[in-house]
Write a protein that holds these residues in place. Structure first.
Motif, PDB file in Angstrom:
ATOM      1  N   LEU A 203       9.150  -6.284  66.601  1.00  0.00           N
ATOM      2  CA  LEU A 203       9.569  -7.271  67.601  1.00  0.00           C
ATOM      3  C   LEU A 203       8.353  -8.025  68.130  1.00  0.00           C
ATOM      4  O   LEU A 203       8.366  -9.256  68.230  1.00  0.00           O
ATOM      5  CB  LEU A 203      10.323  -6.586  68.737  1.00  0.00           C
ATOM      6  N   ARG A 204       7.303  -7.319  68.468  1.00  0.00           N
ATOM      7  CA  ARG A 204       6.070  -7.954  68.953  1.00  0.00           C
ATOM      8  C   ARG A 204       5.494  -8.894  67.882  1.00  0.00           C
ATOM      9  O   ARG A 204       5.100 -10.020  68.176  1.00  0.00           O
ATOM     10  CB  ARG A 204       5.054  -6.879  69.351  1.00  0.00           C
ATOM     11  N   TRP A 205       5.471  -8.437  66.629  1.00  0.00           N
ATOM     12  CA  TRP A 205       4.963  -9.257  65.529  1.00  0.00           C
ATOM     13  C   TRP A 205       5.747 -10.573  65.436  1.00  0.00           C
ATOM     14  O   TRP A 205       5.155 -11.645  65.331  1.00  0.00           O
ATOM     15  CB  TRP A 205       5.069  -8.472  64.214  1.00  0.00           C
ATOM     16  N   ALA A 206       7.068 -10.488  65.472  1.00  0.00           N
ATOM     17  CA  ALA A 206       7.909 -11.692  65.355  1.00  0.00           C
ATOM     18  C   ALA A 206       7.673 -12.645  66.523  1.00  0.00           C
ATOM     19  O   ALA A 206       7.591 -13.867  66.333  1.00  0.00           O
ATOM     20  CB  ALA A 206       9.383 -11.301  65.277  1.00  0.00           C
ATOM     21  N   ARG A 207       7.551 -12.112  67.728  1.00  0.00           N
ATOM     22  CA  ARG A 207       7.328 -12.965  68.901  1.00  0.00           C
ATOM     23  C   ARG A 207       5.977 -13.669  68.854  1.00  0.00           C
ATOM     24  O   ARG A 207       5.830 -14.757  69.398  1.00  0.00           O
ATOM     25  CB  ARG A 207       7.421 -12.136  70.174  1.00  0.00           C
ATOM     26  N   GLU A 208       4.995 -13.057  68.233  1.00  0.00           N
ATOM     27  CA  GLU A 208       3.648 -13.639  68.178  1.00  0.00           C
ATOM     28  C   GLU A 208       3.498 -14.733  67.127  1.00  0.00           C
ATOM     29  O   GLU A 208       2.538 -15.489  67.160  1.00  0.00           O
ATOM     30  CB  GLU A 208       2.613 -12.545  67.918  1.00  0.00           C
TER      31      GLU A 208
ATOM     32  N   LEU B 293       9.372 -18.268  59.534  1.00  0.00           N
ATOM     33  CA  LEU B 293       8.564 -17.073  59.747  1.00  0.00           C
ATOM     34  C   LEU B 293       8.262 -16.434  58.395  1.00  0.00           C
ATOM     35  O   LEU B 293       9.139 -16.369  57.532  1.00  0.00           O
ATOM     36  CB  LEU B 293       9.314 -16.065  60.615  1.00  0.00           C
ATOM     37  N   PRO B 294       7.057 -15.951  58.221  1.00  0.00           N
ATOM     38  CA  PRO B 294       6.726 -15.275  56.967  1.00  0.00           C
ATOM     39  C   PRO B 294       7.308 -13.868  56.955  1.00  0.00           C
ATOM     40  O   PRO B 294       7.909 -13.419  57.934  1.00  0.00           O
ATOM     41  CB  PRO B 294       5.200 -15.238  56.996  1.00  0.00           C
ATOM     42  N   SER B 295       7.104 -13.172  55.885  1.00  0.00           N
ATOM     43  CA  SER B 295       7.459 -11.753  55.827  1.00  0.00           C
ATOM     44  C   SER B 295       6.297 -10.961  56.404  1.00  0.00           C
ATOM     45  O   SER B 295       5.138 -11.250  56.096  1.00  0.00           O
ATOM     46  CB  SER B 295       7.708 -11.310  54.390  1.00  0.00           C
ATOM     47  N   PRO B 296       6.582  -9.970  57.235  1.00  0.00           N
ATOM     48  CA  PRO B 296       5.498  -9.139  57.759  1.00  0.00           C
ATOM     49  C   PRO B 296       4.931  -8.232  56.666  1.00  0.00           C
ATOM     50  O   PRO B 296       5.513  -8.122  55.586  1.00  0.00           O
ATOM     51  CB  PRO B 296       6.168  -8.310  58.855  1.00  0.00           C
ATOM     52  N   ASP B 297       3.846  -7.587  56.973  1.00  0.00           N
ATOM     53  CA  ASP B 297       3.261  -6.617  56.056  1.00  0.00           C
ATOM     54  C   ASP B 297       4.331  -5.601  55.663  1.00  0.00           C
ATOM     55  O   ASP B 297       5.130  -5.169  56.493  1.00  0.00           O
ATOM     56  CB  ASP B 297       2.080  -5.917  56.749  1.00  0.00           C
ATOM     57  N   SER B 298       4.358  -5.217  54.410  1.00  0.00           N
ATOM     58  CA  SER B 298       5.414  -4.326  53.905  1.00  0.00           C
ATOM     59  C   SER B 298       5.442  -2.975  54.613  1.00  0.00           C
ATOM     60  O   SER B 298       6.486  -2.328  54.666  1.00  0.00           O
ATOM     61  CB  SER B 298       5.269  -4.135  52.398  1.00  0.00           C
ATOM     62  N   ALA B 299       4.340  -2.530  55.199  1.00  0.00           N
ATOM     63  CA  ALA B 299       4.321  -1.256  55.924  1.00  0.00           C
ATOM     64  C   ALA B 299       5.126  -1.327  57.215  1.00  0.00           C
ATOM     65  O   ALA B 299       5.549  -0.305  57.759  1.00  0.00           O
ATOM     66  CB  ALA B 299       2.881  -0.843  56.228  1.00  0.00           C
ATOM     67  N   LEU B 300       5.375  -2.519  57.720  1.00  0.00           N
ATOM     68  CA  LEU B 300       6.090  -2.711  58.979  1.00  0.00           C
ATOM     69  C   LEU B 300       7.603  -2.767  58.802  1.00  0.00           C
ATOM     70  O   LEU B 300       8.349  -2.549  59.749  1.00  0.00           O
ATOM     71  CB  LEU B 300       5.577  -4.001  59.642  1.00  0.00           C
TER      72      LEU B 300
END
Length: 84
Positions: free
Chosen positions: A20-25, A64-71
């Protein structure tokens, strides 16, 4: 016409707040006319952006991009809708 882009991801176990934090940033350039972020049980995050003046579903719009696969627990899902 308005195009809405939906971006949905499911966090890896225990990483819902981090996703959630990653997406908001994440910032989009240019900024959409409107942007909303939602969270659901199971670490799911949904971001909807509205783009005014886009004339078709294939318009080039910032996403929005895809986050790191570990996330994430699975690949990001994306949908496009046009206002009718």
């Amino acid at each position: 016409m308005t195009i809405a882009l939906m971006w949905e991801a499911k966090a890896a176990d225990g990483l819902g707040e981090e996703l959630l934090r990653w997406a908001r940033e994440r910032r989009l350039t240019p900024e959409p006319a409107r942007r909303e972020t939602f969270a659901a049980p199971g670490g799911r995050v949904l971001v909807i952006t509205w783009w005014e003046g886009a004339d078709d579903l294939d318009a080039e719009l910032p996403e929005l991009p895809s986050p790191d696969s570990a996330l994430i627990a699975r690949p990001v899902h994306r949908w496009r809708f046009r206002q009718v």
